[in-house]
Motif scaffolding. Structure first.
Motif, PDB file in Angstrom:
ATOM      1  N   MET A 133       0.832  -1.203   0.000  1.00  0.00           N
ATOM      2  CA  MET A 133       0.000   0.000   0.000  1.00  0.00           C
ATOM      3  C   MET A 133       0.864   1.249   0.000  1.00  0.00           C
TER       4      MET A 133
ATOM      5  N   HIS B   9       1.817   2.618  -3.202  1.00  0.00           N
ATOM      6  CA  HIS B   9       0.737   3.193  -4.007  1.00  0.00           C
ATOM      7  C   HIS B   9      -0.040   4.206  -3.171  1.00  0.00           C
TER       8      HIS B   9
ATOM      9  N   ASP C  79      -5.799   5.732  -5.828  1.00  0.00           N
ATOM     10  CA  ASP C  79      -6.153   5.120  -7.102  1.00  0.00           C
ATOM     11  C   ASP C  79      -7.445   5.748  -7.605  1.00  0.00           C
TER      12      ASP C  79
ATOM     13  N   ASP D 234      -8.808   0.813  -3.802  1.00  0.00           N
ATOM     14  CA  ASP D 234      -7.587   0.148  -4.295  1.00  0.00           C
ATOM     15  C   ASP D 234      -7.916  -0.622  -5.567  1.00  0.00           C
ATOM     16  N   SER D 235      -7.936   0.090  -6.687  1.00  0.00           N
ATOM     17  CA  SER D 235      -8.297  -0.543  -7.957  1.00  0.00           C
ATOM     18  C   SER D 235      -7.204  -1.502  -8.440  1.00  0.00           C
ATOM     19  N   HIS D 236      -5.966  -1.363  -7.930  1.00  0.00           N
ATOM     20  CA  HIS D 236      -4.901  -2.299  -8.300  1.00  0.00           C
ATOM     21  C   HIS D 236      -5.268  -3.722  -7.872  1.00  0.00           C
TER      22      HIS D 236
ATOM     23  N   VAL E  46      -8.214   1.957   4.288  1.00  0.00           N
ATOM     24  CA  VAL E  46      -8.058   0.991   3.206  1.00  0.00           C
ATOM     25  C   VAL E  46      -7.695  -0.382   3.747  1.00  0.00           C
TER      26      VAL E  46
ATOM     27  N   CYS F 217     -10.581  -2.902   2.887  1.00  0.00           N
ATOM     28  CA  CYS F 217     -10.217  -3.766   1.763  1.00  0.00           C
ATOM     29  C   CYS F 217      -9.641  -5.105   2.195  1.00  0.00           C
TER      30      CYS F 217
END
Length: 320
Positions: free
Chosen positions: A8, A11, A15, A221-223, A266, A270
């Protein structure tokens, strides 16, 4: 979890959401044409509106309770201060002037009181918001939430069928009347979506809009979770909202805690465990919430599917 945190940190830049192609109301031919400076209720002069009190304030405007002098009718008036933030672009006036649903707050007219401002005259919901009711009265019962869920889903179904994604469903954006009619409000970050496709290139500006605590995993978190359907994010937000109203606090953290930063949010939303249910929660309610809070957006139920869920069918019957 340490490995996830390290990834994380690589990034830290938010996102972005899938880019939403913005259209005019003409993309929905069944809509009426937008109103300009007048209303179906005969409020033709902005100066006839008397401000009574402030109902709420946000980053881009304020909402007032107002009275129309000649008719003594009560409305809500939202003043949008445009140009205060170059990165902010609201399509709220275009959306509200186009839609007509008993489950969405009604727009009675749009004014331009001065340069750089827009004023939206809306129906006044006399019980406030679901958030204010929660703070005043405590958690909602399953029975009342079934009725609430049925109404919100009906409103989202209308919006999605007309290529509109809300992007900011949460308790404070759901207005309530004293007879427990619930309507979706605040379209400040909502978008028109062109065509059938709901996946597109990314757009950093869109990600910054909305309330992060209610955003779905694919938005945070689109990754890891992919871009998904833009409409699926509204379903996730609905699930978080209803579970919050049931347990009495933001469900991904204990009652006395809120996320201190974006990374903590996140990690919990997530990659953390599914929020727990109180022991008294029924199997129907548990099933419904799990259908909303499926982390994989391709497996998350759609609004139309949720409308046929046994838990929501109970709410529909209560409203008749």
């Amino acid at each position: 979890m340490v490995h996830i945190r390290q990834r994380m940190q690589q990034h830290l830049k938010l996102d972005p959401l899938p880019e939403l192609k913005i259209g005019e109301c003409a993309v929905c031919p069944c809509f009426p044409k937008p109103m300009c400076g007048t209303t179906i209720q005969g409020v033709g002069d902005f100066l006839d509106l008397e401000k009574l009190c402030v109902l709420g304030r946000g980053n881009h405007g304020s909402v007032y309770k107002v009275r129309h002098g000649p008719k003594l009718a009560i409305y809500a008036l939202k003043i949008i201060h445009q140009g205060t933030n170059d990165a902010y672009e609201s399509h709220e006036t275009e959306i509200l002037s186009c839609i007509d649903s008993p489950f969405v707050v009604k727009c009675h007219g749009i004014f331009e009181p001065r340069a750089g401002e827009k004023a939206i005259l809306m129906e006044y919901m006399d019980a406030g918001t679901l958030d204010s009711i929660l703070r005043a009265n405590g958690p909602f019962s399953e029975t009342s939430l079934a009725h609430i869920a049925s109404q919100i889903l009906s409103g989202l179904n209308y919006l999605h069928e007309h290529n509109i994604v809300h992007l900011d469903i949460k308790p404070s954006n759901l207005l309530v009347s004293k007879d427990m009619k619930v309507k979706i409000a605040d379209f400040g970050v909502s978008k028109f979506v062109h065509g059938i496709g709901t996946r597109a290139a990314t757009n950093y500006h869109s990600m910054c809009q909305g309330t992060q605590a209610y955003m779905s995993p694919e938005r945070l978190d689109s990754h890891a979770f992919g871009s998904g359907s833009v409409y699926a994010g509204d379903v996730w937000s609905l699930g978080v909202t209803l579970l919050e109203l049931y347990v009495g606090h933001f469900p991904f953290f204990p009652a006395d805690k809120r996320p201190s930063n974006w990374m903590e949010l996140v990690l919990v939303v997530c990659y953390g465990e599914f929020p727990g249910f109180p022991e008294e929660a029924s199997e129907e309610f548990r099933s419904f919430i799990k259908c909303c809070l499926e982390k994989n957006p391709s497996k998350r139920w759609t609004v139309s599917q949720l409308l046929s869920h046994p838990y929501v069918c109970l709410g529909g019957r209560l409203g008749k």
